[in-house]
Design a protein around this motif. Structure first.
Motif, PDB file in Angstrom:
ATOM      1  N   HIS A  21      30.964   6.617  56.214  1.00 27.10           N
ATOM      2  CA  HIS A  21      30.583   7.779  55.416  1.00 27.10           C
ATOM      3  C   HIS A  21      30.184   8.886  56.383  1.00 27.10           C
ATOM      4  O   HIS A  21      29.027   9.223  56.513  1.00 27.10           O
ATOM      5  CB  HIS A  21      29.437   7.431  54.473  1.00 27.10           C
ATOM      6  CG  HIS A  21      29.784   6.288  53.564  1.00 27.10           C
ATOM      7  ND1 HIS A  21      30.704   6.408  52.570  1.00 27.10           N
ATOM      8  CD2 HIS A  21      29.360   5.015  53.540  1.00 27.10           C
ATOM      9  CE1 HIS A  21      30.823   5.244  51.946  1.00 27.10           C
ATOM     10  NE2 HIS A  21      30.024   4.386  52.512  1.00 27.10           N
ATOM     11  N   GLY A  22      31.187   9.418  57.101  1.00 27.32           N
ATOM     12  CA  GLY A  22      30.895  10.354  58.177  1.00 27.32           C
ATOM     13  C   GLY A  22      30.344  11.681  57.710  1.00 27.32           C
ATOM     14  O   GLY A  22      29.752  12.407  58.481  1.00 27.32           O
ATOM     15  N   ASP A  23      30.515  11.998  56.436  1.00 28.07           N
ATOM     16  CA  ASP A  23      30.004  13.250  55.927  1.00 28.07           C
ATOM     17  C   ASP A  23      28.520  13.142  55.629  1.00 28.07           C
ATOM     18  O   ASP A  23      27.998  12.074  55.387  1.00 28.07           O
ATOM     19  CB  ASP A  23      30.766  13.640  54.662  1.00 28.07           C
ATOM     20  CG  ASP A  23      32.201  14.029  54.979  1.00 28.07           C
ATOM     21  OD1 ASP A  23      32.373  15.007  55.724  1.00 28.07           O
ATOM     22  OD2 ASP A  23      33.116  13.345  54.509  1.00 28.07           O
ATOM     23  N   ARG A  24      27.875  14.277  55.652  1.00 27.34           N
ATOM     24  CA  ARG A  24      26.452  14.323  55.290  1.00 27.34           C
ATOM     25  C   ARG A  24      26.244  13.837  53.860  1.00 27.34           C
ATOM     26  O   ARG A  24      25.370  13.055  53.560  1.00 27.34           O
ATOM     27  CB  ARG A  24      25.982  15.784  55.347  1.00 27.34           C
ATOM     28  CG  ARG A  24      25.180  16.230  56.530  1.00 27.34           C
ATOM     29  CD  ARG A  24      23.862  15.859  56.607  1.00 27.34           C
ATOM     30  NE  ARG A  24      23.299  15.050  57.623  1.00 27.34           N
ATOM     31  CZ  ARG A  24      22.441  15.478  58.523  1.00 27.34           C
ATOM     32  NH1 ARG A  24      22.176  16.760  58.648  1.00 27.34           N
ATOM     33  NH2 ARG A  24      21.855  14.631  59.313  1.00 27.34           N
ATOM     34  N   VAL A  27      30.233  12.227  47.544  1.00 26.74           N
ATOM     35  CA  VAL A  27      30.123  11.923  46.117  1.00 26.74           C
ATOM     36  C   VAL A  27      31.409  11.221  45.712  1.00 26.74           C
ATOM     37  O   VAL A  27      32.503  11.722  45.980  1.00 26.74           O
ATOM     38  CB  VAL A  27      29.950  13.227  45.304  1.00 26.74           C
ATOM     39  CG1 VAL A  27      29.921  12.937  43.808  1.00 26.74           C
ATOM     40  CG2 VAL A  27      28.697  13.980  45.741  1.00 26.74           C
ATOM     41  N   VAL A  28      31.266  10.047  45.122  1.00 35.07           N
ATOM     42  CA  VAL A  28      32.437   9.239  44.780  1.00 35.07           C
ATOM     43  C   VAL A  28      32.460   8.933  43.279  1.00 35.07           C
ATOM     44  O   VAL A  28      31.555   8.273  42.769  1.00 35.07           O
ATOM     45  CB  VAL A  28      32.451   7.913  45.577  1.00 35.07           C
ATOM     46  CG1 VAL A  28      33.698   7.103  45.240  1.00 35.07           C
ATOM     47  CG2 VAL A  28      32.377   8.185  47.076  1.00 35.07           C
ATOM     48  N   ASP A  29      33.452   9.463  42.604  1.00 35.29           N
ATOM     49  CA  ASP A  29      33.702   9.172  41.183  1.00 35.29           C
ATOM     50  C   ASP A  29      32.428   9.245  40.342  1.00 35.29           C
ATOM     51  O   ASP A  29      32.099   8.327  39.597  1.00 35.29           O
ATOM     52  CB  ASP A  29      34.361   7.791  41.045  1.00 35.29           C
ATOM     53  CG  ASP A  29      35.032   7.623  39.678  1.00 35.29           C
ATOM     54  OD1 ASP A  29      35.376   8.643  39.052  1.00 35.29           O
ATOM     55  OD2 ASP A  29      35.191   6.474  39.238  1.00 35.29           O
ATOM     56  N   LEU A  30      31.758  10.356  40.472  1.00 38.60           N
ATOM     57  CA  LEU A  30      30.469  10.533  39.803  1.00 38.60           C
ATOM     58  C   LEU A  30      30.652  10.923  38.340  1.00 38.60           C
ATOM     59  O   LEU A  30      31.337  11.896  38.024  1.00 38.60           O
ATOM     60  CB  LEU A  30      29.674  11.622  40.534  1.00 38.60           C
ATOM     61  CG  LEU A  30      28.304  11.995  39.980  1.00 38.60           C
ATOM     62  CD1 LEU A  30      27.369  10.811  39.985  1.00 38.60           C
ATOM     63  CD2 LEU A  30      27.715  13.133  40.800  1.00 38.60           C
ATOM     64  N   GLY A  42      33.838  12.353  36.712  1.00 36.95           N
ATOM     65  CA  GLY A  42      34.530  11.808  37.875  1.00 36.95           C
ATOM     66  C   GLY A  42      34.649  12.840  38.985  1.00 36.95           C
ATOM     67  O   GLY A  42      35.725  13.349  39.264  1.00 36.95           O
ATOM     68  N   ILE A  43      33.510  13.134  39.593  1.00 34.82           N
ATOM     69  CA  ILE A  43      33.480  14.126  40.680  1.00 34.82           C
ATOM     70  C   ILE A  43      33.618  13.403  42.017  1.00 34.82           C
ATOM     71  O   ILE A  43      32.893  12.441  42.294  1.00 34.82           O
ATOM     72  CB  ILE A  43      32.144  14.900  40.681  1.00 34.82           C
ATOM     73  CG1 ILE A  43      31.903  15.612  39.340  1.00 34.82           C
ATOM     74  CG2 ILE A  43      32.061  15.862  41.867  1.00 34.82           C
ATOM     75  CD1 ILE A  43      32.638  16.901  39.161  1.00 34.82           C
ATOM     76  N   ASP A  44      34.547  13.861  42.842  1.00 35.69           N
ATOM     77  CA  ASP A  44      34.659  13.425  44.232  1.00 35.69           C
ATOM     78  C   ASP A  44      34.457  14.653  45.102  1.00 35.69           C
ATOM     79  O   ASP A  44      35.103  15.679  44.884  1.00 35.69           O
ATOM     80  CB  ASP A  44      36.046  12.821  44.513  1.00 35.69           C
ATOM     81  CG  ASP A  44      36.260  11.519  43.756  1.00 35.69           C
ATOM     82  OD1 ASP A  44      35.542  10.550  44.052  1.00 35.69           O
ATOM     83  OD2 ASP A  44      37.114  11.512  42.855  1.00 35.69           O
ATOM     84  N   VAL A  76      22.481   9.064  37.798  1.00 38.95           N
ATOM     85  CA  VAL A  76      23.910   9.140  37.505  1.00 38.95           C
ATOM     86  C   VAL A  76      24.254   8.070  36.467  1.00 38.95           C
ATOM     87  O   VAL A  76      23.553   7.069  36.340  1.00 38.95           O
ATOM     88  CB  VAL A  76      24.774   8.963  38.772  1.00 38.95           C
ATOM     89  CG1 VAL A  76      24.264   9.862  39.890  1.00 38.95           C
ATOM     90  CG2 VAL A  76      24.843   7.528  39.219  1.00 38.95           C
ATOM     91  N   THR A  77      25.323   8.299  35.709  1.00 35.87           N
ATOM     92  CA  THR A  77      25.776   7.293  34.742  1.00 35.87           C
ATOM     93  C   THR A  77      26.634   6.260  35.458  1.00 35.87           C
ATOM     94  O   THR A  77      26.482   5.058  35.246  1.00 35.87           O
ATOM     95  CB  THR A  77      26.548   7.985  33.598  1.00 35.87           C
ATOM     96  OG1 THR A  77      25.684   8.937  32.978  1.00 35.87           O
ATOM     97  CG2 THR A  77      27.026   6.976  32.560  1.00 35.87           C
ATOM     98  N   SER A  78      27.529   6.706  36.316  1.00 41.08           N
ATOM     99  CA  SER A  78      28.247   5.792  37.215  1.00 41.08           C
ATOM    100  C   SER A  78      28.748   6.581  38.414  1.00 41.08           C
ATOM    101  O   SER A  78      28.735   7.815  38.418  1.00 41.08           O
ATOM    102  CB  SER A  78      29.415   5.110  36.491  1.00 41.08           C
ATOM    103  OG  SER A  78      30.396   6.064  36.154  1.00 41.08           O
TER     104      SER A  78
END
Ligand code: ADP
Ligand code: MG
Length: 263
Positions: A21-24, A27-30, A42-44, A76-78
């Motif tokens: 997870h090289g980024d600060r 957000v994965v499939d939020l 579903g925010i990435d 978060v919900t998922s």
């Protein structure tokens, strides 16, 4: 082929996580729902170290909810939110520590009216045991002078203009020494003549290398200061890219439609 002569492929586990997870922020499939209202669908998204992203989009598209999920003001919900490789959506995480690492500035400043400006700025680091009273005062004065308000340390919020209050709110967030700063329409509640002084503080912060996410209606400012612009609508990231490119040549119909109304 990148032969390591020491044969040391034994990167310590903590480093390996940081590589994955090289980024600060990642957000994965939020997903986030309020009852039956699916607000984030579903925010990435990633924010690199030192990067400034601007999040734009119509009212109600979920921009504030997304920011609030980034420092666990919302559950978060998922999906997952990683900050420096740590999943902050997990049950056992230390919320104080997350909010110490991720500062947030809101449209409304929420300063404590009965405290002086300096007391507002020093409250959290002292209460959370991060700094001694003496060190917090010193740091607080330093930050107030950074936002151009050194002479207001002893004033009460009621004696300040909106722009000055918002600069105090920024100093207060910085007092926790955050790695990441989130701004949610930090200038939307201000009289027009006070917008500039607050944008200048945010601009300076961006130049200093702070990792930041800005939700803003100030398109000119987004274009100038952001490394990347994210356009959200109806709970999804519709389009993102280099500010100059996205503002000049939006690819998606919804982006074109939005920009035609606000530019
Ligand atoms: P934006 O910041 O893009 O205007 P928001 O994230 O504030 O959008 O809101 C997106 C949607 O989520 C709206 O429909 C809003 O009513 C709903 N919403 C936001 N916060 C809450 C909450 N605490 N409870 C219920 N619904 C909420
Ligand atoms: Mg909002």
């Amino acid at each position: 082929e990148a032969g390591d002569e020491n044969g040391s492929t034994d990167t310590p586990f903590t480093e390996r996580v940081a590589v994955v997870h090289g980024d600060r922020v990642e957000v994965v499939d939020l997903h986030k729902s309020f009852g039956s209202n699916d607000v984030l669908k579903g925010i990435d998204l990633t924010i690199a170290n030192g990067e400034v992203i601007a999040i734009i989009g119509p009212s109600g598209s979920g921009k504030s909810t997304l920011l609030r999920c980034l420092n666990r003001l919302e559950e978060v919900t998922s999906g997952h939110v990683y900050v420096d490789g740590e999943d902050i959506t997990e049950k056992g995480v230390n919320l104080d520590s997350i909010r110490q690492r991720i500062g947030m500035v809101f449209q409304h400043f929420n300063l404590f009216p009965h405290m002086t400006v300096l007391q507002n700025v020093t409250l959290a680091p002292v209460e959370l045991g991060k700094l001694s009273r003496t060190a917090a005062n010193e740091r607080g004065r330093e930050l107030l002078s950074r936002v151009g308000l050194a002479e207001k340390a002893a004033a009460r919020p009621a004696q300040l203009s909106g722009g000055q209050k918002q600069r105090v709110a920024i100093a207060r967030a910085l007092a926790m020494d955050p790695e990441i700063m989130l701004f949610d329409e930090a200038t939307s509640a201000l009289d027009p003549e006070m917008v500039g002084e607050v944008l200048q503080v945010i601009r300076d912060l961006a130049k200093s290398g702070m990792t930041m996410a800005l939700v803003t209606h100030e398109m000119g400012f987004a274009r100038e200061v952001a490394d990347r612009v994210i356009f959200m609508a109806e709970g999804v990231v519709v389009e993102q890219g280099d500010p100059r490119e996205l503002f000049a040549n939006p690819k998606e119909h919804r982006t074109q439609d939005f920009l035609s109304k606000v530019l």
